[in-house]
Design an enzyme around this catalytic site. Structure first.
Site, PDB file in Angstrom:
ATOM      1  N   CYS A 101      -3.719   5.641   4.431  1.00 16.75           N
ATOM      2  CA  CYS A 101      -3.683   4.659   6.059  1.00 16.75           C
ATOM      3  C   CYS A 101      -2.664   6.045   7.065  1.00 16.75           C
ATOM      4  CB  CYS A 101      -2.576   3.276   5.027  1.00 16.75           C
ATOM      5  SG  CYS A 101      -2.516   2.344   6.977  1.00 16.75           S
ATOM      6  N   CYS A 199       0.791  -0.398   2.436  1.00 15.56           N
ATOM      7  CA  CYS A 199       0.705  -0.849   3.509  1.00 15.56           C
ATOM      8  C   CYS A 199      -0.362  -1.363   3.836  1.00 15.56           C
ATOM      9  CB  CYS A 199      -0.226   0.601   3.926  1.00 15.56           C
ATOM     10  SG  CYS A 199      -0.045   0.806   5.989  1.00 15.56           S
TER      11      CYS A 199
END
Length: 383
Positions: A101, A199
């Site tokens: 991410c 995330c």
């Protein structure tokens, strides 16, 4: 500053990014806040906190006196992060989506968007630092000064172009100081707890979440004790719900409490807890051992691929330190390189539950050099 440099800050709704924005404004930058929305599935569920986080981020922007923009990167996240996340789990590995991410969304999609807004730099609330080395001419990724919060492990895939455009304002501070500043200036999220979820997906029951995307294929849980006629398989002591739902070193949620290992297995007594030691994809078998210090959980070497080096090239073979999981102490090791980008690490002391799919990250003192995805580790053979 006579001509203010524009810095775009990723405001997550948390205290670290909020204080980062405040510090940059105090330093004379023109600061713009961006709230990244990167997950849309069941966005109205009890577990997704994006709406709450945006309200917190907007309140912070109001107190600091900066503009904030709400940007949707959900398609990028699903295509470039979540799809890979699912592929790794289906292959029996345990990926770290936060690392991907950062590389694909926070420091690529977000960075590109910020540049379109005329930004000179971007900033986030990560506990890390960037330093320009005048000798090499390169930008170095350094550990955050608070050893209990250092997040360089999650940032090790950042390259020179990304590092040259990035500021980490709280990387020079300890968390207690960040909280103190937030309270002192009256930030509404000064006491907000840190996020521990995946995330952008939030904090939710992980097995329940994963079950929506990956099909279950139950199979045997074996303890490695050979049974007559078992063709090398161990004693079956329970059934697992699908190999994707377990990770090496896992202790909770195995459903085998109270069962004792046969014989005198090394590393644990009769009442020692059970741990996942290996996942056999070919036979859909989950192998478990009893005792935290069982030899099957120890590895002295590993091989990693899909390497990424902050300097743009691999460091020379030699002695360094490495982490095979976040919050692990640096472990002294020797690096050996292979053609094509793979590398091997040999540790001075065996490491616990080295997990395929996780990242092995290399350090030279306080400098994070980069790393790669763990493919396999040396361990005691199960049969």
């Amino acid at each position: 500053m006579a001509n203010k440099q524009r810095v775009v800050v990723g405001l997550s709704g948390g205290v670290d990014s909020a204080v980062s924005a405040y510090l940059l404004k105090q330093q004379g930058y023109e600061v713009i806040g961006i709230f990244m929305k990167n997950w849309e599935d069941d966005d109205d569920s009890e577990y997704c906190s994006s709406n709450v986080d945006f309200v917190d981020a907007a309140a912070v922007a109001d107190v600091i006196g900066i503009e904030i923009e709400h940007v949707n990167f959900a398609r990028d996240y699903k295509d470039r992060v979540f799809a890979e996340f699912l592929r790794e789990y289906q292959a029996g590995r345990t990926p770290n989506p936060d690392i991907l991410c950062n590389a694909e969304i926070k420091f690529k999609s977000f960075l590109d968007h910020a540049m379109r807004l005329g930004a000179e730099k971007i900033a986030t609330g990560h506990y890390a630092r960037v330093r320009h080395n005048p000798v090499s001419g390169r930008h170095e990724l350094l550990k955050g000064l608070d050893p209990s919060k250092d997040q360089s492990y999650f940032l090790h895939r950042l390259d020179q172009a990304q590092l040259s455009k990035t500021l980490f304002p709280v990387g020079e501070l300890h968390k207690t100081e960040v909280r103190r500043i937030a309270a002192e200036i009256g930030l509404p999220n000064a006491k907000k707890k840190d996020s521990t979820g995946i995330c952008f997906i939030g904090e939710r029951p992980f097995r329940e979440f994963l079950n929506r995307y990956i099909s279950k294929e139950p199979g045997p849980i074996c303890d490695g004790t050979p049974e007559p006629g078992s063709r090398g398989f161990g004693r079956v002591i329970a059934q697992h719900v699908g190999l994707s739902f377990y990770t090496l070193g896992q202790r909770q949620g195995l459903g085998i409490g109270g069962i004792k290992a046969k014989g005198a297995q090394k590393g644990g007594g009769e009442h020692a807890p059970w741990f996942v030691a290996r996942k056999d994809i070919q036979y859909n078998t989950l192998w478990v051992v009893q005792g935290h210090d069982h030899p099957w959980l120890k590895s002295s070497t590993l091989k990693a691929g899909d390497s990424s080096w902050c300097a743009g090239e691999a460091p020379p073979a030699g002695h360094y330190a490495a982490k095979t999981r976040y919050r692990q102490a640096d472990a002294p090791c020797a690096l050996a390189l292979e053609p094509g980008g793979d590398f091997h690490l040999r540790f001075d002391q065996s490491q616990w539950a080295v997990t395929p799919g996780q990242s092995a990250v290399l350090y030279d003192g306080e400098v994070c050099l980069g790393g790669g995805v763990i493919g396999g580790a040396e361990a005691i053979e199960l049969a």
